[in-house]
Design a protein around this motif. Structure first.
Motif, PDB file in Angstrom:
ATOM      1  N   LYS A 113       3.208 -27.148 -18.340  1.00  0.00           N
ATOM      2  CA  LYS A 113       2.822 -28.169 -17.362  1.00  0.00           C
ATOM      3  C   LYS A 113       2.561 -27.451 -16.043  1.00  0.00           C
ATOM      4  CE  LYS A 113       6.265 -31.454 -19.185  1.00  0.00           C
ATOM      5  NZ  LYS A 113       5.807 -32.823 -19.257  1.00  0.00           N
ATOM      6  N   SER A 114       2.270 -28.221 -15.001  1.00  0.00           N
ATOM      7  CA  SER A 114       1.990 -27.575 -13.716  1.00  0.00           C
ATOM      8  C   SER A 114       3.277 -27.010 -13.124  1.00  0.00           C
ATOM      9  CB  SER A 114       1.375 -28.577 -12.748  1.00  0.00           C
ATOM     10  OG  SER A 114       2.373 -29.437 -12.258  1.00  0.00           O
ATOM     11  N   ILE A 115       3.104 -26.128 -12.133  1.00  0.00           N
ATOM     12  CA  ILE A 115       4.260 -25.528 -11.461  1.00  0.00           C
ATOM     13  C   ILE A 115       5.136 -26.635 -10.868  1.00  0.00           C
ATOM     14  CG2 ILE A 115       4.901 -24.086  -9.481  1.00  0.00           C
ATOM     15  CD1 ILE A 115       2.306 -22.478 -10.069  1.00  0.00           C
ATOM     16  N   PHE A 116       4.482 -27.571 -10.198  1.00  0.00           N
ATOM     17  CA  PHE A 116       5.230 -28.665  -9.581  1.00  0.00           C
ATOM     18  C   PHE A 116       6.014 -29.460 -10.626  1.00  0.00           C
ATOM     19  CE2 PHE A 116       5.878 -32.914  -7.984  1.00  0.00           C
ATOM     20  CZ  PHE A 116       6.292 -32.691  -6.670  1.00  0.00           C
ATOM     21  N   GLU A 117       5.340 -29.793 -11.720  1.00  0.00           N
ATOM     22  CA  GLU A 117       6.011 -30.595 -12.759  1.00  0.00           C
ATOM     23  C   GLU A 117       7.194 -29.855 -13.387  1.00  0.00           C
ATOM     24  OE1 GLU A 117       2.710 -33.395 -14.846  1.00  0.00           O
ATOM     25  OE2 GLU A 117       2.346 -31.244 -14.901  1.00  0.00           O
ATOM     26  N   ASN A 118       7.053 -28.541 -13.491  1.00  0.00           N
ATOM     27  CA  ASN A 118       8.164 -27.761 -14.025  1.00  0.00           C
ATOM     28  C   ASN A 118       9.408 -27.911 -13.174  1.00  0.00           C
ATOM     29  OD1 ASN A 118       8.126 -25.669 -16.366  1.00  0.00           O
ATOM     30  ND2 ASN A 118       6.005 -25.849 -15.683  1.00  0.00           N
ATOM     31  N   VAL A 119       9.212 -27.785 -11.852  1.00  0.00           N
ATOM     32  CA  VAL A 119      10.380 -27.813 -10.976  1.00  0.00           C
ATOM     33  C   VAL A 119      10.928 -29.233 -10.842  1.00  0.00           C
ATOM     34  CG1 VAL A 119      11.282 -27.142  -8.732  1.00  0.00           C
ATOM     35  CG2 VAL A 119       9.461 -25.820  -9.767  1.00  0.00           C
ATOM     36  N   SER A 120      10.018 -30.223 -10.874  1.00  0.00           N
ATOM     37  CA  SER A 120      10.502 -31.588 -10.672  1.00  0.00           C
ATOM     38  C   SER A 120      11.071 -32.205 -11.947  1.00  0.00           C
ATOM     39  CB  SER A 120       9.371 -32.470 -10.131  1.00  0.00           C
ATOM     40  OG  SER A 120       8.313 -32.520 -11.056  1.00  0.00           O
ATOM     41  N   VAL A 139      10.040 -27.975  -3.079  1.00  0.00           N
ATOM     42  CA  VAL A 139       9.733 -26.932  -2.101  1.00  0.00           C
ATOM     43  C   VAL A 139      10.982 -26.095  -1.834  1.00  0.00           C
ATOM     44  CG1 VAL A 139       9.028 -26.501   0.282  1.00  0.00           C
ATOM     45  CG2 VAL A 139       7.909 -28.299  -1.055  1.00  0.00           C
ATOM     46  N   GLU A 140      12.103 -26.787  -1.657  1.00  0.00           N
ATOM     47  CA  GLU A 140      13.361 -26.096  -1.364  1.00  0.00           C
ATOM     48  C   GLU A 140      13.719 -25.123  -2.500  1.00  0.00           C
ATOM     49  OE1 GLU A 140      16.517 -28.905  -0.405  1.00  0.00           O
ATOM     50  OE2 GLU A 140      17.973 -27.381  -1.038  1.00  0.00           O
ATOM     51  N   ALA A 141      13.582 -25.620  -3.748  1.00  0.00           N
ATOM     52  CA  ALA A 141      13.957 -24.778  -4.892  1.00  0.00           C
ATOM     53  C   ALA A 141      13.026 -23.574  -5.009  1.00  0.00           C
ATOM     54  CB  ALA A 141      13.918 -25.600  -6.177  1.00  0.00           C
ATOM     55  N   VAL A 151       3.167 -19.270  -4.682  1.00  0.00           N
ATOM     56  CA  VAL A 151       2.589 -20.418  -5.404  1.00  0.00           C
ATOM     57  C   VAL A 151       2.267 -21.622  -4.525  1.00  0.00           C
ATOM     58  CG1 VAL A 151       3.763 -19.768  -7.532  1.00  0.00           C
ATOM     59  CG2 VAL A 151       4.829 -21.436  -6.014  1.00  0.00           C
ATOM     60  N   LYS A 152       2.544 -21.535  -3.219  1.00  0.00           N
ATOM     61  CA  LYS A 152       2.436 -22.754  -2.400  1.00  0.00           C
ATOM     62  C   LYS A 152       1.045 -23.376  -2.418  1.00  0.00           C
ATOM     63  CE  LYS A 152       1.831 -20.049   1.782  1.00  0.00           C
ATOM     64  NZ  LYS A 152       2.549 -19.482   2.929  1.00  0.00           N
ATOM     65  N   ASP A 153       0.005 -22.558  -2.664  1.00  0.00           N
ATOM     66  CA  ASP A 153      -1.353 -23.103  -2.670  1.00  0.00           C
ATOM     67  C   ASP A 153      -1.814 -23.555  -4.045  1.00  0.00           C
ATOM     68  OD1 ASP A 153      -1.538 -22.448   0.031  1.00  0.00           O
ATOM     69  OD2 ASP A 153      -2.090 -20.379  -0.496  1.00  0.00           O
ATOM     70  N   ARG A 154      -0.985 -23.391  -5.026  1.00  0.00           N
ATOM     71  CA  ARG A 154      -1.451 -23.759  -6.376  1.00  0.00           C
ATOM     72  C   ARG A 154      -0.346 -24.409  -7.207  1.00  0.00           C
ATOM     73  NH1 ARG A 154      -1.290 -18.403  -9.833  1.00  0.00           N
ATOM     74  NH2 ARG A 154       0.067 -17.121  -8.577  1.00  0.00           N
ATOM     75  N   LEU A 155       0.300 -25.369  -6.586  1.00  0.00           N
ATOM     76  CA  LEU A 155       1.401 -26.045  -7.276  1.00  0.00           C
ATOM     77  C   LEU A 155       0.923 -26.818  -8.499  1.00  0.00           C
ATOM     78  CD1 LEU A 155       3.517 -27.329  -4.269  1.00  0.00           C
ATOM     79  CD2 LEU A 155       3.959 -25.367  -5.745  1.00  0.00           C
ATOM     80  N   ASP A 156      -0.381 -27.147  -8.529  1.00  0.00           N
ATOM     81  CA  ASP A 156      -0.888 -27.920  -9.663  1.00  0.00           C
ATOM     82  C   ASP A 156      -1.418 -27.051 -10.796  1.00  0.00           C
ATOM     83  OD1 ASP A 156      -0.244 -30.325  -8.511  1.00  0.00           O
ATOM     84  OD2 ASP A 156      -2.116 -30.404  -7.374  1.00  0.00           O
ATOM     85  N   ASP A 157      -1.366 -25.739 -10.606  1.00  0.00           N
ATOM     86  CA  ASP A 157      -1.797 -24.853 -11.694  1.00  0.00           C
ATOM     87  C   ASP A 157      -0.794 -24.883 -12.842  1.00  0.00           C
ATOM     88  OD1 ASP A 157      -3.917 -24.116 -10.198  1.00  0.00           O
ATOM     89  OD2 ASP A 157      -3.496 -21.956 -10.234  1.00  0.00           O
ATOM     90  N   ASN A 158      -1.295 -24.587 -14.034  1.00  0.00           N
ATOM     91  CA  ASN A 158      -0.400 -24.512 -15.182  1.00  0.00           C
ATOM     92  C   ASN A 158       0.556 -23.329 -15.011  1.00  0.00           C
ATOM     93  OD1 ASN A 158       0.719 -24.037 -17.830  1.00  0.00           O
ATOM     94  ND2 ASN A 158      -0.885 -25.391 -18.598  1.00  0.00           N
TER      95      ASN A 158
END
Lengths: 265, 298
Positions: A113-120, A139-141, A151-158
């Motif tokens: 999944k995306s980077i964001f989805e992984n962390v959330s 963001v904190e994690a 990764v801050k510019d590509r949180l939606d990347d796989n």
């Protein structure tokens, strides 16, 4: 209680015990994988688990957050206390234990999944719906796991597009996001290059301020670099445990000495 | 000393097996060739568009009408109905087998599912005619129980094992490490299944569905026995219909060799061949992408 366990209590009387393992035996079918383990894990310290392959290191940390229950034919006896509460008790929800005792695996295993989805993910499965809150925590994690700048510019990347070392830090971020108290690392650098390994080790030392850490490692130098305490396992038995410096300089048991001087293993 | 020459026997074996391996290619080529050779002449009489969209299939009238829209729609209807049966059944049982069943249960159930797949379609048809059709007729007070509904239901049950075993494979390809990661974050089984396992197996499951569909579209015996056979544009699930496969099977035996009707049936077969071919290509490409996505070898 055996001598070594008392030893660790004495030298660390200022520290409180986070996890206490009492008389633990573990069986895979007929195989007796852990034999009469007694061990205290101290709060805000890094404890390294060392030993040759097949000695029960990974099995040992898996019982600490009840991951062993996913294996068919597994039998565990004994007691494990987390802050004085028996986590093996049948009235305790294993998902709650796993939220408090997080785990980072040997091979980086981000979800596809995306980077964001992984962390959330961990937050969502624990019932958190507030989007702003989730965003802040992600963001904190990522910042805590020293991945944010990359990764801050590509949180939606796989997440699978990241390098191995980045994936492993993402797995650490994913674990941090649910605010565990203890983090179990199962040979976290086994599949990483030296630079990524150094980053993860730095991170582990940094994380111990806020977390209790247990790390399984094959790499003696790594144990020496990152850990405060070291426990040596052999054939399912806990042979010796003590301050890392003491274990490496003056091991009490002949077998520990043989192992750390490279005579076997 | 020289190395001995490659033996005559070895050369012979290589040639024999090469011929055997290439024979399937030969048969495929032959079938496609015959289909086109016998099917294309009809388009001299009727243009392709009229053929596909014509509302009347009266091949024996004078003058005959070759509109296969009723047949295509019937195939579509029966396939759709069967999907409603086989998708929930097949995928549900795959999820059960993969996630809930114990090791022993899974072993027994999987072989039972495979046995279900081995039953010849005529037996399904038999069961439909002897039990389902009279039951449905009495239950709903229909003029006949031979209708799209009966055919859909039986076809759906028939395609369930195909869908189940492919979906089960897709689920079992989901790496254990994904599930472990999910559990380690405090997810329960249900959350792990819905949020990690099913999305990861999603494209594999969709290729299972498409292959199930392709099996249903091409299935003949059941629709011939149960769909009722009326070549009219379907209006409800409880009226007799004639899907394309049933039309070919029923009419081929009675048609005059080389007549327009004969060529029209071949043209229908080309269309059927094309539909199943496309389904299989889509399913294959989805499952290849999926294996790449999970980082598995081709």
């Amino acid at each position: 209680m055996d001598m070594e366990t008392k030893g660790i209590c004495k030298v660390s009387s200022f520290n409180s015990i986070k996890i206490r393992v009492e008389e633990v035996n573990f069986f895979y079918g007929k195989k007796h994988a852990l034999k009469d383990i007694n061990l205290n894990i101290l709060k805000n310290q890094v404890t390294a688990i060392i030993g040759p392959s097949g000695c029960g290191k990974t099995t040992f940390i898996r019982i600490l957050n009840r991951m062993h229950e996913l294996i068919p034919d597994a039998l565990l006896t004994g007691r494990i206390f987390l802050d004085g509460q028996d986590i093996l008790s049948s009235c305790i929800d294993p998902t709650e234990v796993r939220r408090r005792v997080g785990m980072v695996f040997q091979k980086p295993n981000p979800f596809p999944k995306s980077i964001f989805e992984n962390v959330s993910y961990g937050l969502k499965v624990n019932g958190i719906r507030d989007k702003n809150f989730i965003e802040d925590k992600v963001v904190e994690a990522l910042k805590k796991s020293a991945l944010w700048d990359e990764v801050k510019d590509r949180l939606d990347d796989n997440a699978l597009k990241l390098s191995g070392g980045q994936q492993q830090r993402l797995c650490i971020a994913r674990c941090l996001a649910v605010k565990p108290e203890v983090i179990l690392f199962d040979e976290p650098c086994a599949s990483l290059d030296p630079i990524s390994t150094a980053k993860i080790e730095e991170l582990i030392v940094e994380l111990k301020k806020n977390y209790t850490i247990i790390i399984v490692t094959h790499n003696m130098q790594q144990a020496a670099r990152v850990s405060d305490y070291t426990a040596f396992f052999l054939l399912g038995e806990l042979i010796e445990v003590g301050r890392t410096g003491d274990i490496f300089k003056s091991p009490q048991d002949k077998r520990t000495e043989d192992y750390i001087t490279g005579r076997f293993g | 000393m020289k190395f001995p020459m490659k033996g005559f026997k070895e050369k012979l074996y290589i040639n024999i097996f090469s011929i055997l391996a290439f024979s399937s290619l030969f048969f495929l080529g032959g079938i496609v060739f015959v289909l086109f050779k016998e099917g294309l002449p009809i388009f001299k009489k009727v243009n392709f568009f009229e053929f596909v969209s014509g509302r009347f299939w009266y091949p024996t009238y004078d003058p005959p009408e070759f509109g296969i829209l009723p047949l295509l729609l019937a195939s579509f209807q029966v396939t759709l109905g069967a999907m409603f049966v086989c998708v929930p059944l097949g995928i549900g049982s795959a999820l059960y087998l993969n996630e809930i069943a114990s090791f022993k249960q899974r072993k027994i159930m999987k072989s039972l599912v495979e046995i279900l797949a081995m039953i010849p379609s005529i037996i399904y048809g038999f069961f439909g005619i002897a039990i389902l059709v009279p039951f449905l007729q009495n239950l709903l007070n229909l003029p006949t129980g031979l209708c799209a509904f009966s055919a859909s239901l039986v076809l759906g049950i028939m395609a369930t094992p195909t869908a189940c075993s492919i979906a089960e494979d897709a689920l079992s390809y989901v790496p254990r490490s994904f599930k472990e990661a999910s559990f380690a974050l405090g997810a329960n089984r249900w959350q792990t299944l819905v949020k990690v396992v099913i999305p990861a197996a999603g494209s594999g499951i969709s290729s299972a569905v498409i292959l199930g569909m392709s099996r249903i579209v091409g299935e003949t015996m059941v629709v011939l026995m149960l769909a009722g056979g009326a070549a009219v544009i379907p209006k409800s699930f409880f009226e007799p219909v004639r899907p394309i496969t049933a039309a070919i099977a029923a009419e081929m035996g009675e048609v005059a060799l080389g007549s327009d009707h004969y060529h029209a049936l071949f043209a229908i077969a080309i269309i059927l061949f094309f539909i199943t071919f496309v389904f299989n290509v889509i399913a294959e490409s989805i499952s290849r992408k999926y294996r790449l996505k999970l980082g598995l070898a081709q």
